[in-house]
Design an enzyme around this catalytic site. Structure first.
Site, short mmCIF file in Angstrom:
data_model
loop_
_atom_site.label_atom_id
_atom_site.label_comp_id
_atom_site.label_asym_id
_atom_site.label_seq_id
_atom_site.Cartn_x
_atom_site.Cartn_y
_atom_site.Cartn_z
N LYS A 45 0.81 -1.22 0.00
CA LYS A 45 0.00 0.00 0.00
C LYS A 45 0.85 1.27 0.00
O LYS A 45 0.31 2.36 -0.16
CB LYS A 45 -0.92 0.03 1.24
CG LYS A 45 -1.96 -1.05 1.29
CD LYS A 45 -2.78 -0.88 2.57
CE LYS A 45 -3.93 -1.82 2.71
NZ LYS A 45 -4.68 -1.56 3.96
N LYS A 47 2.29 2.72 2.52
CA LYS A 47 1.75 3.51 3.61
C LYS A 47 2.53 3.19 4.89
O LYS A 47 2.72 2.01 5.22
CB LYS A 47 0.29 3.04 3.79
CG LYS A 47 -0.59 3.91 4.61
CD LYS A 47 -1.90 3.17 4.95
CE LYS A 47 -2.99 3.34 3.96
NZ LYS A 47 -4.29 2.90 4.51
#
Length: 130
Positions: A45, A47
């Site tokens: 992701k 992230k």
């Protein structure tokens, strides 16, 4: 018994997360929450989480609406989880609307409205700007 599953990172746990879990639980009898692992968040992701996956799982597990917490370690584990846990309803926030419709072959798919005015992304931005 009606089993519900939802997925999320649940970083910087806030009222929007709590509302999602409460409303997901209202759709069935047993709520499973898959919490994204640190590895999955970083490598897939892109992230970075403020709170470790172990701590995020402990936080989510302590919520009274949640019956079981499992790790989410890949995008493609959802079909396997739905089958393994005999899931009746898959729930996500409506910002994901349409992205998980492929699960309709396996269970009901519900997209719930997000809580207005709050998100982990917004919290991180606010913290940066202070």
């Amino acid at each position: 018994m009606k089993t519900v599953i939802t997925y999320g990172t649940f970083d910087l746990f806030h009222i929007g997360h709590l509302n999602l879990l409460r409303r997901a639980k209202e759709l069935g009898d047993y709520l499973i929450v898959a919490v994204s692992t640190d590895r999955f968040n970083w490598e897939e992701k892109h992230k970075k989480c403020e709170i470790s996956d172990t701590d995020r799982m402990a936080i989510v597990e302590s919520i009274k609406y949640v019956d079981k917490v499992i790790p989410e370690d890949s995008w493609d584990q959802k079909i396997k989880d739905v089958q393994k846990y005999d899931v009746d309803v898959f729930v996500m926030g409506d910002d994901w609307k349409g992205k998980f419709d492929f699960l309709k072959d396996y269970c009901e798919v519900v997209y719930l409205p997000r809580t207005e005015g709050i998100s982990s992304t917004q919290l991180k931005e606010d913290m940066k700007n202070k």
